[in-house]
Design an enzyme around this catalytic site. Sequence first.
Site, mmCIF file in Angstrom:
data_model
loop_
_atom_site.group_PDB
_atom_site.id
_atom_site.type_symbol
_atom_site.label_atom_id
_atom_site.label_comp_id
_atom_site.label_asym_id
_atom_site.label_seq_id
_atom_site.Cartn_x
_atom_site.Cartn_y
_atom_site.Cartn_z
ATOM 1 N N SER A 1 0.818 -1.218 0.000
ATOM 2 C CA SER A 1 0.000 0.000 0.000
ATOM 3 C C SER A 1 0.852 1.270 0.000
ATOM 4 C CB SER A 1 -0.950 0.005 1.202
ATOM 5 O OG SER A 1 -0.232 -0.046 2.408
ATOM 6 N N LYS B 1 -6.173 2.764 9.211
ATOM 7 C CA LYS B 1 -5.325 3.798 8.607
ATOM 8 C C LYS B 1 -5.935 5.192 8.772
ATOM 9 C CE LYS B 1 -3.123 0.763 5.243
ATOM 10 N NZ LYS B 1 -2.970 0.378 3.843
#
Length: 436
Positions: free
Chosen positions: A313, A356
């Site tokens: 990511s 996140k």
Amino acid sequence: MSIAKATGRKFVRMSLGGVRDEAEIRGHRRTYIGALPGQIIQMMKKAGTKNPVFMLDEVDKMAMDFRGDPSAALLEVLDPEQNFMFVDHYLDVEYDLSQVFFVATANVLHTIPAPLQDRMEVLRLHGYTEPEKTEIAKQFLVKKQLAQTGLTEKNVRFTEDAIQTIIRGYTRESGVRNLEREIGNICRKIARKVVKESGYKIEVTAANVPDFLGVIKFRDTMAHEKSEVGLVTGLAWTEVGGSILSTEVSVVDGKGKLTLTGKLGDVMQESAQAAMSYIRSRAVALGLTRDFYRNLDIHVHVPEGAIPKDGPSAGITIATAIASALSKIPVRRDLAMTGEITLRGKVLPIGGLKEKLLAAHRAGIFEAILPKENEKDLAEVPENLRNAMKLHCVENMDQVLLIALERPLPEIASEEAQPIPPLPPPTIEQGPAAHQ
């Protein structure tokens, strides 16, 4: 235990951490000295009923050795199509497990064999948000720790600000175990003073928490720094929730070498290679010469070099940092991003979205760039967090650069502004062939 209480069933548990003998599940044959039934049958005997709630604790920590694989023995136990005729080697007769409510717990999925995962419904429990942790502490944890240390609400009162200070400054976790530990730490210190001074009482506030717990352990201050060239804030998933991760890129004279440091895993290194290839393919749009890389060395560094980092990511973060370093345009510091990149500049979806975004919010960053395909996962994110943050869902790297850079790259901006031309109308043949 709560499931058992709610459904009115008996509760039994079996810990699978470190179990590496198949006989623990299936039992020993009676020909051996000291033979015993397996733990499944022993726990059923302890429950005294055929439909208890049966907890298989730490199912991801089973081992295997020359005595067999206990995870393979569990396949029959957990398979609803065949566990009505489970055979224990000690009993040597079929036993019906079909009415048992099995609940297995695990910290990670990748250590559980795929056939065993296939027998189970997987429920992922996300970490708590900060308001949830605060409410849990106010309603349960403080009362529990006061009772354990012999205090009452006459002796001590915790303000909401104090609890939030403990959450932000002294714990970094997805659950509330360390939060309870720190509250207990404060309560024990107050209890000692209550014993020394009769009638002692105190209000724990944000200002006096450091007097009890010492210097603040965790600080998230990245959002308040000024924007810089080649410095981007990325988002990472960790086992204790999410965290923010700076990515730095430096460009120096050289011979086209790409250096990666910061103890990056294989996946992140490949993301960096893909990001570099994308930047080279878009050199003209970025205002660079086609062979710009021949005379430059590019160094990508993720700080905290002693901590291993990996995961798919970081692609768009690294690509944005390289684009910023080459174009000398600063990246917005009040913005975080997450997403993987392809060679064509497409932004691929990521996991751990809620954790996140929580990490970004905790660090004081209220704007984030996400992959378009993760839009569906926003339903899992608490509404108050969604409302507090400005989220950009992007499909390609050009959109990321338009949002992230403090001033847009002229060619990319003009490309984005151009509407997509409509498809031409289908042509219809004229003449005798059209009538046949």
